[in-house]
Structure formats: C-alpha cells, structure tokens
Design a protein around this motif. Structure first.
Motif: not given
Length: 335
Positions: A19-20, A57-61, A66-67, A244-245
């Motif tokens: 992430p940035f 799935y992309a292991h970006l969670d 928090k979401v 997400i992108s």
C-alpha cells in the motif's frame, strides 16, 4: 506464510502488495493526522462480497486499518445506507448517487471511479418464453431494479426498439425478488445484473437485451463527507480502493483458476463457467481504479439527463455538485 514470502521475493509481486507509504509505517508516523491505525471504514459491497473476496484471495486484506464489510443487493441500497450514516464508502454504478443526491442535500461525494465489466447486465425472460427481443416486451410485465444500471439500460433498450417506458408494465423489484417473480410467472421479463442474471441462466432463462454496450463501465466510489474531513480516513479509503485494483491485477496475472473456484463456490455455478465469465469480464474491461476527471463527471451527467428525460428525476441535476477531487492525490500515490 510461505506464499507471502515467495511473493515478496518477486519485485513485481511486491509492488502488488505494497500500500502507499503514507498509509502504513514510517512516513505515516511522522504525521499523526495520517495515521490510519485507529481508522475503521464501514464499506459497502454488492452481490457476494466480491471486493472482500478478491482482497483475501490476493493476500491484500491485511490492511493497517480496520474494514467492516456490509453486503447489499444493490448500489442503491448502499447509497441509502450512506445517507443514513451507516456507511463510510459505497460502491455503485453511476446511477444510485444520482437519485441519492436528487434532493440537493447529499452527505457524500463521489471520490473515485473503478472501471469494470458491463457483462451480465441483461434483460432476461424465463425458459419457454415466446419473447425473443426487446420489441416483444410491449404490453408485458417487466421487472427491473430501480435506480440502478438495470433501470437505465432497460430504458435505453426500449428507446432503441422504438418503445417508450409506458409501453411496458414496469415493476420495480430487488434482484432476488425479481428472480423469484420471473420463475413464478408474475413478470414476463426482468432487467437485472450480476449474480441474479447468472442464476437465472442456470435456471433456463434467456437473454433478450443487453446493457453491455450501453453502460459506460464506470463504477463509482462514494465517500461520506465526514471521511473527506479526516486525513487518516482519506488515506485509508484511497489505500483500500487501490488494493482492490491491485488484487484484480494479481488475478489477471495468471491466477484466474483459483479465483474462479472462489467465485464458483459463492455463486453456485460450475468452476469452468465461473472462469469463462471471469476471463471474459477482465478482457472486456480490466477492473482498475482511476481518479476523478472531467470525462467521468460528463459520463454520469449523460445518465442523469436520461433519467430527467424519463421523468424519474423531476428536474435537471448538475452531477458535478457531488463530485470531488479530494481523494485524487492520495489515490495516485496508492496506485
């Protein structure tokens, strides 16, 4: 963990995971106003929580904030929840924000655009129907999901067929209710999208009209005004949209099979069909976020004008009044 370490070994994959800087770690700590660690974002998702699923799935969670994901049948319901203060971020087509802002008192702004597929946006008829095209809908009971893409492309398809809205008996229905009505025979056709269309085809429905070439493919991220007032919440929102992108880029980079299995399990369709749909969707229009620009605002204005023409909007709506570039800088960094 081995999988994550293997990803980090690749520079290309590492770029996908990062992430940035302002949203995670050193640079953020230098400015406490951008520290996202205390942020909780209430985010809307439609269908089967596909955005949450693709991040996992992309292991970006593994976000540094928090979401809380909230599932809705349509983007229109997300915007309603946002107006009620129950969501911080809503994802929708171009249509729901139009109606949510029609009273002139929106508590949100459109902050980003996610380019996406317009496949599975269809007018369908049940198995055995004698209707074969849109012209055949004259005098028929036609269900549609109100204030969504389905509302818009049904209207445009009717115009192309030389019909008006009053030529059909239009019935506003939620996706699940419309599917049940179609199967139960209480409507003759149904304009819908996504999982409801996929399920209908599994049950023998056929397509008589498509919105694929009518819709722009612009899907909007709307943020509550309170989010835009907080540097930390803005940073978190931009990071999530960018993740997400990046997750979809990961799927396209040779990982379609695995995500097709995830999709098939959620939508109850054969894996081969889920993969075929996934590949077709990403080929038609790869899922990718972009910042707000004059062209994206103009695209939504065209849609709003169509609803004014239809009579669904009582007066002209200037859509740029609820767009903002406030997230552009953060999103550019995140992407």
């Amino acid at each position: 963990m081995l999988f994550r370490r293997s990803l980090r070994a690749s520079a290309a994959a590492l770029a996908l995971l990062l992430p940035f800087a302002a949203a995670c770690g050193g640079d953020a700590s230098a400015d406490s106003s951008s520290d996202v660690s205390s942020v909780t974002l209430k985010v809307g998702d439609t269908g089967w929580k596909v955005s949450e699923a693709v991040l996992k799935y992309a292991h970006l969670d593994d976000t540094p904030y928090k979401v809380k994901w909230n599932l809705f049948q349509g983007g229109d319901l997300q915007l309603q929840a946002m107006r009620a203060g129950a969501l911080d971020l809503a994802s929708s087509s171009e249509i729901p924000p139009i109606f949510s802002a029609a009273d002139g008192k929106p508590n949100f702004k459109v902050v980003a655009v996610q380019r996406g597929t317009t496949l599975n946006q269809e007018v369908i008829v049940p198995k055995g129907s004698k209707v074969t095209d849109i012209a055949g809908l004259k005098g028929k009971k036609v269900g549609y999901v109100q204030n969504t893409t389905a509302h818009y492309f049904l209207y445009e398809l009717l115009k192309r067929a030389g019909l008006t809205w009053s030529d059909i008996d239009a019935k506003p229905l939620l996706p699940n209710d419309g599917l049940a009505a179609l199967n139960g025979g209480s409507i003759d056709a149904f304009a819908s999208y996504g999982t409801s269309v996929i399920t209908a085809h599994q049950q023998g429905a056929t397509t008589v009209g498509s919105g694929a070439d009518i819709l722009s493919g612009n899907f909007l991220w709307s943020a509550r005004d309170s989010v835009l007032k907080s540097p930390a919440q803005r940073a978190a929102a931009a990071d999530l949209i960018a993740r997400i992108s990046k997750a979809y880029a990961y799927v396209r980079d040779g990982h379609e099979d695995g995500f097709a299995k995830v999709t098939a399990e959620a939508t109850h369709q054969p894996v081969a069909q889920a993969k075929s749909d996934l590949v077709a969707a990403q080929k038609q229009r790869p899922t990718q976020a972009r910042t707000v620009g004059a062209d994206t605002i103009a695209s939504q204005q065209k849609v709003a004008d169509a609803f004014t023409e239809l009579g669904a909007l009582k007066k002209h709506l200037d859509v740029k009044s609820f767009w903002t570039t406030a997230l552009n800088s953060d999103l550019k960094k995140a992407l």
